[in-house]
Scaffold this active site. Structure first.
Site, PDB file in Angstrom:
ATOM      1  N   HIS A 182       0.833  -1.204   0.000  1.00 11.05           N
ATOM      2  CA  HIS A 182       0.000   0.000   0.000  1.00 11.05           C
ATOM      3  C   HIS A 182       0.869   1.257   0.000  1.00 11.05           C
ATOM      4  CE1 HIS A 182      -2.762  -3.042   1.690  1.00 11.05           C
ATOM      5  NE2 HIS A 182      -3.718  -2.315   1.144  1.00 11.05           N
ATOM      6  N   ASP A 251      -4.898  -6.320  -7.863  1.00 11.22           N
ATOM      7  CA  ASP A 251      -5.147  -5.639  -6.596  1.00 11.22           C
ATOM      8  C   ASP A 251      -5.451  -4.169  -6.922  1.00 11.22           C
ATOM      9  OD1 ASP A 251      -5.386  -5.189  -3.877  1.00 11.22           O
ATOM     10  OD2 ASP A 251      -3.479  -6.115  -3.355  1.00 11.22           O
TER      11      ASP A 251
END
Length: 337
Positions: A182, A251
């Site tokens: 992230h 993702d």
């Protein structure tokens, strides 16, 4: 149909979103806390999306793992434990851990199906490695491939029992990443022999209907691109060596592991071989750019999507949610003692 999953800005569709989504025809949607107030509101939102597209089998997904990753929260919904709890029980009683994981996933599925959500981003098949980033940590089902596969299979079966399709993630394995994808791009330097450990649970469960790629570079396979952007990894590792022929999505494109504009990244993951790009934030300028750049979904991608959503059936005789939670908790008492 565009090969993309979009997020929404709020608890109801805005007029701009309604018009855009009708024209763009995305493959599906993902929901977050910002989209959720209570059962009635959430059911109305998912019904609205299905009505907008005239597709009863519309893919509507959520990341409801349990533990720290839970979009639907108490007091409206039950709290669910992270994967590590079932890993600890497996140390004491593998059969009890498998039964607990299946009951837990069945209970999660009942809460999702009630509000019209058909896909859950669960289970994680990432094999946890010592020293890796805590971004996986207690979310994983363990450090031993056979155990991860056994608990992952129980989770997929429990979700299916309750009428929800699971997503195996993060292909071909996120358990060695030293940084949080992230925030930055993880680079894994493990050799080919070591990476076989990471592939094992995905290979065991390669008949899963849906999978998600990892934003991770594996230098042994492709030192230039993370898996989500690598035609080599998607074709040679995920499709051939793992043998996965289900619906493959990336993702989230907004994660800092990737560089580039969101529309360009969407086009790049699809060009690399993902069936769908995942765009979570619901920003209209990004979504318009994605719809402009992306081609129509491929015939193979549409067939995989249809096959995955056709598996949403569930058992005719659903047990009460409280019964499933009590079954899970009685099994987990062994690790709480």
């Amino acid at each position: 149909m565009k090969p993309v999953i979009f997020g929404l800005s709020g608890a109801t569709l805005t007029s701009d979103e309604r018009a855009f989504f009708h024209d763009a025809q995305p493959a599906g949607y993902i929901l977050f806390k910002r989209n959720i107030a209570d059962r009635a509101q959430l059911r109305a939102l998912t019904d609205d999306l299905r009505s907008l597209h005239g597709r009863e089998d519309l893919l509507i997904m959520i990341d409801q793992e349990g533990g720290r990753v839970a979009r639907m929260q108490a007091p409206v919904w039950p709290s669910f434990p992270p994967g590590a709890v079932f890993d600890r029980l497996y140390d004491l009683s593998p059969s009890s851990a498998i039964a607990a994981a299946r009951a837990n996933a069945h209970a999660i599925a009942l809460t999702l199906a009630e509000v019209g959500i058909t896909v859950d981003a669960l289970p994680l098949l990432d094999v946890r490695q010592d020293g890796a980033s805590d971004i996986m940590g207690d979310r994983t089902l363990g450090a031993e491939p056979m155990r991860v596969a056994a608990l992952g299979r129980a989770t997929l079966e429990g979700l299916a029992d309750g009428g929800v399709v699971g997503i195996v993630k993060h292909m071909p394995g996120h358990g060695r990443a030293l940084v949080d994808s992230h925030l930055d791009l993880p680079v894994v330097d493990a050799d080919l022999n070591a990476l076989e450990t990471d592939l094992a649970p995905f290979r065991t469960l390669n008949q899963a209907p849906i999978g998600m790629t990892a934003h991770v570079v594996y230098t042994a396979w492709d030192a230039q691109h993370p898996a989500s952007l690598s035609p080599t990894i998607i074709e040679e590792i995920i499709r051939q060596r793992i043998g996965f022929d289900g619906l493959l999505m990336s993702d989230d494109l907004d994660m800092k592991a990737l560089n580039g504009s969101i529309p360009e990244l969407a086009a790049a993951v699809v060009a690399a071989g993902c069936d769908l790009a995942l765009n979570c934030w619901g920003r209209m300028d990004d979504m318009v750019g994605i719809a402009t750049l992306l081609p129509e979904i491929t015939d193979a991608g549409r067939a995989r999507l249809d096959r995955a959503m056709a598996s949403v059936t569930g058992r005719a005789d659903q047990p009460p949610l409280d019964t499933l939670l009590a079954t899970r908790d009685s099994l987990l008492d062994l690790v709480a003692a």
